[in-house]
Design an enzyme around this catalytic site. Structure first.
Site, short mmCIF file in Angstrom:
data_model
loop_
_atom_site.label_atom_id
_atom_site.label_comp_id
_atom_site.label_asym_id
_atom_site.label_seq_id
_atom_site.Cartn_x
_atom_site.Cartn_y
_atom_site.Cartn_z
N VAL A 11 0.81 -1.23 0.00
CA VAL A 11 0.00 0.00 0.00
C VAL A 11 0.84 1.28 0.00
O VAL A 11 0.35 2.34 -0.36
CB VAL A 11 -1.00 0.06 1.19
CG1 VAL A 11 -2.05 -1.02 1.10
CG2 VAL A 11 -0.27 0.02 2.53
N ASN A 47 -7.05 -0.17 6.12
CA ASN A 47 -6.76 -0.92 7.35
C ASN A 47 -5.30 -1.33 7.48
O ASN A 47 -4.82 -1.53 8.60
CB ASN A 47 -7.67 -2.16 7.38
CG ASN A 47 -7.24 -3.15 8.41
OD1 ASN A 47 -7.48 -2.97 9.61
ND2 ASN A 47 -6.55 -4.22 8.00
N SER A 71 -6.01 4.27 15.85
CA SER A 71 -5.69 3.48 17.04
C SER A 71 -5.85 4.37 18.26
O SER A 71 -5.71 5.60 18.15
CB SER A 71 -4.24 2.99 16.96
OG SER A 71 -3.84 2.43 18.20
N TYR A 90 4.54 4.93 15.06
CA TYR A 90 3.20 4.32 15.04
C TYR A 90 2.14 5.34 15.52
O TYR A 90 1.16 5.62 14.83
CB TYR A 90 3.17 3.07 15.90
CG TYR A 90 1.85 2.32 15.81
CD1 TYR A 90 1.57 1.50 14.72
CD2 TYR A 90 0.89 2.44 16.81
CE1 TYR A 90 0.36 0.82 14.63
CE2 TYR A 90 -0.32 1.76 16.73
CZ TYR A 90 -0.58 0.94 15.64
OH TYR A 90 -1.77 0.28 15.56
N LYS A 106 -0.86 7.16 13.36
CA LYS A 106 -2.26 6.92 13.73
C LYS A 106 -2.96 8.25 14.06
O LYS A 106 -4.16 8.42 13.82
CB LYS A 106 -2.35 5.93 14.89
CG LYS A 106 -1.88 4.52 14.50
CD LYS A 106 -2.73 3.94 13.40
CE LYS A 106 -2.26 2.59 12.92
NZ LYS A 106 -3.09 2.03 11.86
N ILE A 144 -6.57 -5.47 20.35
CA ILE A 144 -7.41 -6.45 19.63
C ILE A 144 -6.58 -7.71 19.38
O ILE A 144 -5.39 -7.63 19.02
CB ILE A 144 -7.90 -5.86 18.28
CG1 ILE A 144 -8.52 -4.47 18.47
CG2 ILE A 144 -8.89 -6.82 17.62
CD1 ILE A 144 -9.78 -4.39 19.30
N1 LIG Z 1 -4.44 -5.40 16.84
C1 LIG Z 1 -4.51 -4.31 17.57
O1 LIG Z 1 -4.46 -4.36 18.81
C2 LIG Z 1 -4.68 -2.95 16.90
C3 LIG Z 1 -4.94 -1.86 17.72
C4 LIG Z 1 -5.11 -0.61 17.14
C5 LIG Z 1 -5.03 -0.46 15.77
N2 LIG Z 1 -4.77 -1.55 14.99
C6 LIG Z 1 -4.66 -1.33 13.54
O2 LIG Z 1 -5.52 -2.21 12.84
C7 LIG Z 1 -4.95 -2.50 11.56
C8 LIG Z 1 -4.90 -4.01 11.36
O3 LIG Z 1 -4.07 -4.56 12.38
P1 LIG Z 1 -4.06 -6.11 12.75
O4 LIG Z 1 -3.92 -6.18 14.20
O5 LIG Z 1 -5.16 -6.80 12.07
O6 LIG Z 1 -2.64 -6.51 12.11
P2 LIG Z 1 -2.16 -7.85 11.37
O7 LIG Z 1 -0.67 -7.79 11.42
O8 LIG Z 1 -2.87 -9.04 11.86
O9 LIG Z 1 -2.65 -7.60 9.85
C9 LIG Z 1 -2.12 -6.57 9.08
C10 LIG Z 1 -2.22 -6.96 7.61
O10 LIG Z 1 -1.68 -5.87 6.84
C11 LIG Z 1 -0.82 -6.41 5.85
N3 LIG Z 1 0.18 -5.44 5.47
C12 LIG Z 1 1.28 -5.05 6.18
N4 LIG Z 1 2.00 -4.20 5.45
C13 LIG Z 1 1.35 -4.02 4.27
C14 LIG Z 1 1.63 -3.26 3.11
N5 LIG Z 1 2.73 -2.52 3.00
N6 LIG Z 1 0.75 -3.31 2.08
C15 LIG Z 1 -0.36 -4.11 2.16
N7 LIG Z 1 -0.66 -4.86 3.22
C16 LIG Z 1 0.19 -4.81 4.28
C17 LIG Z 1 -0.19 -7.64 6.51
O11 LIG Z 1 0.35 -8.54 5.54
C18 LIG Z 1 -1.37 -8.20 7.28
O12 LIG Z 1 -2.12 -9.11 6.48
C19 LIG Z 1 -3.59 -1.83 11.54
O13 LIG Z 1 -3.70 -0.59 10.88
C20 LIG Z 1 -3.27 -1.60 13.00
O14 LIG Z 1 -2.40 -0.54 13.21
C21 LIG Z 1 -4.59 -2.79 15.52
#
Ligand SMILES: NC(=O)c1ccc[n+]([C@@H]2O[C@H](COP(=O)([O-])OP(=O)(O)OC[C@H]3O[C@@H](n4cnc5c(N)ncnc54)[C@H](O)[C@@H]3O)[C@@H](O)[C@H]2O)c1
Length: 257
Positions: free
Chosen positions: A66, A93, A150, A164, A168, A197
């Site tokens: 992305v 996302n 986030s 990060y 965000k 999460i």
């Molecule tokens: N899990 C949490 O606690 C949490 C909390 C707050 C915010 N978030 C946000 O939610 C979103 C999803 O997080 P998650 O926990 O599901 O993470 P995750 O690591 O399980 O999934 C992230 C996905 O993004 C893909 N990805 C990474 N870099 C990429 C790139 N350059 N181009 C395309 N795809 C790419 C990865 O391959 C993966 O499939 C993120 O933006 C994260 O910052 C997560």
């Protein structure tokens, strides 16, 4: 909810191969949408897309980083050609939060390449797809966007590095500005601020860190990806058509102010 409220919609989800993105794609499919999946991890994406198709969903997918505008442009073209319809709902996302042995880099030791990588994926990635889909949305006077921020974009949480939280927070700014600029064209733009999460990304932090967050969370548990997915679906559904420019915490009451 398994209503058909997103029937006829084409929803593009970035970072769709894992965690929250995968849950979002599945929820939209359950609610009747055609789903367009983007991820940098081709193998995981292909496997996830095949699974969704077996469950009866209409799916298109394309591998792209992305942070690379040209790759996003090619991927969007492939997806819209495959589905023979334009994207009317975008969920930005994809995100990363690099850590070494469960620990984020101290700012004073952070390599410029790491800073640029996180800004590239978390912030430029959202710009790239928003920039690519909004001309059509403006033309059609219809569309909605959700940016995945986030709680770490609203408060100093102490266990994510500065890149990060900065990206965000920037996504909240992007959400506000796009909501203002695109609102006159009937397009809504909102952000979700998840707390902790239960996904692979969350597990890059140490167990102690995650337990400490649970102790600070009013509901005393981690969130599930499906709980974030339900909010994304709500924020782009007819029920929320007068909601724009908002940041909605899905955080179980973590860091209540
Ligand atoms: N899990 C949490 O606690 C949490 C909390 C707050 C915010 N978030 C946000 O939610 C979103 C999803 O997080 P998650 O926990 O599901 O993470 P995750 O690591 O399980 O999934 C992230 C996905 O993004 C893909 N990805 C990474 N870099 C990429 C790139 N350059 N181009 C395309 N795809 C790419 C990865 O391959 C993966 O499939 C993120 O933006 C994260 O910052 C997560």
């Amino acid at each position: 909810m398994h209503s058909n409220r997103h029937k006829g919609r084409v929803v593009l989800v970035t970072g769709a191969a894992s965690g929250i993105g995968a849950a979002i794609a599945r929820q939209y499919a359950l609610e009747g949408a055609s789903v367009a999946l983007i991820d940098v991890n081709a193998e995981a994406l292909a496997a996830f897309a095949a699974g969704l198709e077996r469950e009866g969903a209409t799916v298109a997918w394309a591998c792209a980083d992305v942070s690379d505008y040209a790759q996003c442009e090619v991927a969007l073209g492939q997806i819209e050609q495959h589905l023979d319809a334009p994207v009317d709902t975008l969920v930005n996302n994809a995100g990363i939060s690099p850590k070494t042995n469960g620990k984020p880099a101290n700012f004073w030791e952070m390599q410029p390449a790491e800073w640029q990588k996180v800004v590239g994926v978390n912030l430029h990635g959202a710009f790239n797809f928003a920039r690519l889909v909004t001309p059509g949305m403006v033309q059609r006077r219809f569309g909605s966007i959700v940016n995945m921020s986030s709680v770490a974009g609203k408060a100093f949480v102490g266990f994510t590095a500065a890149h990060y939280g900065t990206t965000k927070a920037a996504l909240i700014g992007l959400t506000r500005d796009l909501a203002g600029e695109l609102g006159p064209y009937g397009i809504t733009v909102n952000a979700i601020a998840p707390g902790r999460i239960n996904t692979p990304l969350m597990r890059t932090a140490s167990n102690e860190t995650n337990q400490a967050v649970i102790a600070e969370t009013a509901l005393r548990r981690l969130g599930e990806p499906s709980e974030v997915a339900e909010m994304a679906c709500f924020l782009t559904a007819p029920e929320s058509r007068f909601v724009t420019g908002q940041v909605v915490d899905v955080a179980g009451g973590w860091l209540l102010t």
